[in-house]
Design a protein around this motif. Structure first.
Motif, PDB file in Angstrom:
ATOM      1  N   SER A 162       0.853  -1.197   0.000  1.00  0.00           N
ATOM      2  CA  SER A 162       0.000   0.000   0.000  1.00  0.00           C
ATOM      3  C   SER A 162       0.879   1.235   0.000  1.00  0.00           C
ATOM      4  O   SER A 162       1.784   1.366   0.831  1.00  0.00           O
ATOM      5  CB  SER A 162      -0.900   0.021   1.237  1.00  0.00           C
ATOM      6  N   ILE A 163       0.612   2.129  -0.946  1.00  0.00           N
ATOM      7  CA  ILE A 163       1.351   3.391  -1.040  1.00  0.00           C
ATOM      8  C   ILE A 163       0.370   4.509  -0.688  1.00  0.00           C
ATOM      9  O   ILE A 163      -0.669   4.660  -1.338  1.00  0.00           O
ATOM     10  CB  ILE A 163       1.953   3.589  -2.442  1.00  0.00           C
ATOM     11  N   ILE A 164       0.711   5.265   0.346  1.00  0.00           N
ATOM     12  CA  ILE A 164      -0.245   6.201   0.942  1.00  0.00           C
ATOM     13  C   ILE A 164       0.314   7.627   0.924  1.00  0.00           C
ATOM     14  O   ILE A 164       1.434   7.870   1.383  1.00  0.00           O
ATOM     15  CB  ILE A 164      -0.544   5.801   2.410  1.00  0.00           C
ATOM     16  N   GLY A 165      -0.491   8.548   0.377  1.00  0.00           N
ATOM     17  CA  GLY A 165      -0.070   9.946   0.400  1.00  0.00           C
ATOM     18  C   GLY A 165      -0.293  10.658  -0.919  1.00  0.00           C
ATOM     19  O   GLY A 165      -1.270  10.389  -1.622  1.00  0.00           O
ATOM     20  N   VAL A 187      -0.405  -3.846  -5.737  1.00  0.00           N
ATOM     21  CA  VAL A 187      -0.248  -2.482  -5.255  1.00  0.00           C
ATOM     22  C   VAL A 187      -1.607  -1.809  -5.086  1.00  0.00           C
ATOM     23  O   VAL A 187      -2.483  -1.917  -5.948  1.00  0.00           O
ATOM     24  CB  VAL A 187       0.620  -1.652  -6.228  1.00  0.00           C
ATOM     25  N   LYS A 188      -1.774  -1.121  -3.958  1.00  0.00           N
ATOM     26  CA  LYS A 188      -2.962  -0.302  -3.725  1.00  0.00           C
ATOM     27  C   LYS A 188      -2.512   1.102  -3.337  1.00  0.00           C
ATOM     28  O   LYS A 188      -1.463   1.265  -2.710  1.00  0.00           O
ATOM     29  CB  LYS A 188      -3.833  -0.894  -2.604  1.00  0.00           C
ATOM     30  N   PHE A 189      -3.308   2.085  -3.732  1.00  0.00           N
ATOM     31  CA  PHE A 189      -3.039   3.468  -3.373  1.00  0.00           C
ATOM     32  C   PHE A 189      -4.061   3.950  -2.356  1.00  0.00           C
ATOM     33  O   PHE A 189      -5.204   3.494  -2.342  1.00  0.00           O
ATOM     34  CB  PHE A 189      -3.130   4.388  -4.595  1.00  0.00           C
ATOM     35  N   CYS A 190      -3.654   4.909  -1.551  1.00  0.00           N
ATOM     36  CA  CYS A 190      -4.575   5.593  -0.648  1.00  0.00           C
ATOM     37  C   CYS A 190      -4.169   7.054  -0.624  1.00  0.00           C
ATOM     38  O   CYS A 190      -3.001   7.376  -0.342  1.00  0.00           O
ATOM     39  CB  CYS A 190      -4.499   4.991   0.752  1.00  0.00           C
TER      40      CYS A 190
END
Length: 304
Positions: A162-165, A187-190
């Protein structure tokens, strides 16, 4: 001797989107080799000249490249735009051509304009290494991230990341996405809506913060406060409350989950101060892993 366009392409590293899984694995394996060497300096690149050309501010990336280059025995020229002719209007192209004319064997470049690096690579006859271009790619950062993950989990296959920002402005998110996809990672984004890159949604879904925490790797991105004066970033406290990795949120992470961050870190904004050097954090190991990764990349660029 002039290098052919094929050799230049093989030695340059402009991004990971067009690099094969095999090529990436070769760099990761070579980095592992360099990390295991007991000697601090192994001069395989003796008498090779490399210019670090930073048209955008950087501390960690430039020092990491310089350390890698010097450990390989290369002669290093450091160029900072703030104290250069670029301030007087000399174009980036002319600066690179000038250094090429003086006899450098490779150039490491960090710049803001997107697309310019690829154009430069077509016009100069030395290998170029991308140290970050706009919000396009940051290949060596993603390579050291993958290297860190592979050391932790043994394999990247099926890894949930998870890549956050601030995805919208993040070259780190893009390079990691392109590379991780090649290895079968998920891969997931937040991100807040104002920080999303809609064009990437087909590659990686945007999920809630609670969903993003259900991962093997939680990668926090630096919130570029200077880019957001309104909306969710009207205050760092508001961002932390909604999208920061707080101690409370970190307590919900699985036992094996690791925390990553490309740095520099805004402590107590995207990640709580207490978590930066916590047992789950790999933030400083990431920085350490950057040196052998960049040794592998510079060896590839400068090999005889």
């Amino acid at each position: 001797m002039a290098l052919t366009s094929t050799i230049l392409k093989e030695r340059s590293l402009l991004g990971l989107k067009d690099l094969s899984r095999t090529e990436i694995e070769t760099l990761l394996d070579r980095a592992a080799y360099w990390e295991q060497q007991p000697d601090k300096v192994i001069p395989v690149l003796k008498d090779r000249f490399v210019a670090n050309m930073f048209f955008e501010n950087s501390t960690r990336t430039r020092f990491s490249f310089e350390m890698a280059e010097k450990r390989l025995g290369a002669e290093v020229l450091n160029f900072a735009a703030a104290a250069s002719s670029v301030e007087k209007g000399e174009s980036i192209y002319d600066t690179v051509r000038t250094l090429e004319s003086m006899g450098i064997h490779a150039g490491v470049i960090r710049l803001k304009p997107i697309g310019l690096l690829a154009q430069l690579a077509e016009k100069v006859n030395v290998p170029l290494v991308n140290a970050g271009d706009g919000n396009n790619e940051h290949p060596t950062q993603a390579l050291l991230d993958l290297y860190t993950m592979r050391k932790e989990f043994g394999s990247l296959e099926g890894l949930r990341v998870s890549i956050i920002g601030d995805i919208k402005h993040s070259r780190v998110a893009r390079s990691n996405l392109w590379a991780l996809e090649k290895f079968g990672a998920k891969v997931k984004f937040c991100a807040p809506e104002s920080m999303q890159a809609p064009e990437l949604a087909e590659e990686a879904p945007y999920v809630t913060m609670d969903e993003a925490l259900k991962a093997d790797v939680v990668m926090m991105l630096r919130v570029q406060l200077e880019r957001h004066a309104t909306g969710i970033l009207k205050s760092p406290e508001e961002y932390r409350f909604q999208y920061g990795l707080t101690e409370e949120r970190a307590a919900k992470l699985a036992g094996h989950t690791i925390i990553m961050h490309p740095a520099p870190v805004n402590r107590d904004v995207e990640i709580d101060d207490a978590l930066v050097e916590s047992p789950k954090s790999r933030i400083f190991p990431q920085m350490r892993n950057g040196v052998p990764i960049r040794m592998a990349v510079m060896e590839r660029a400068l090999r005889l």
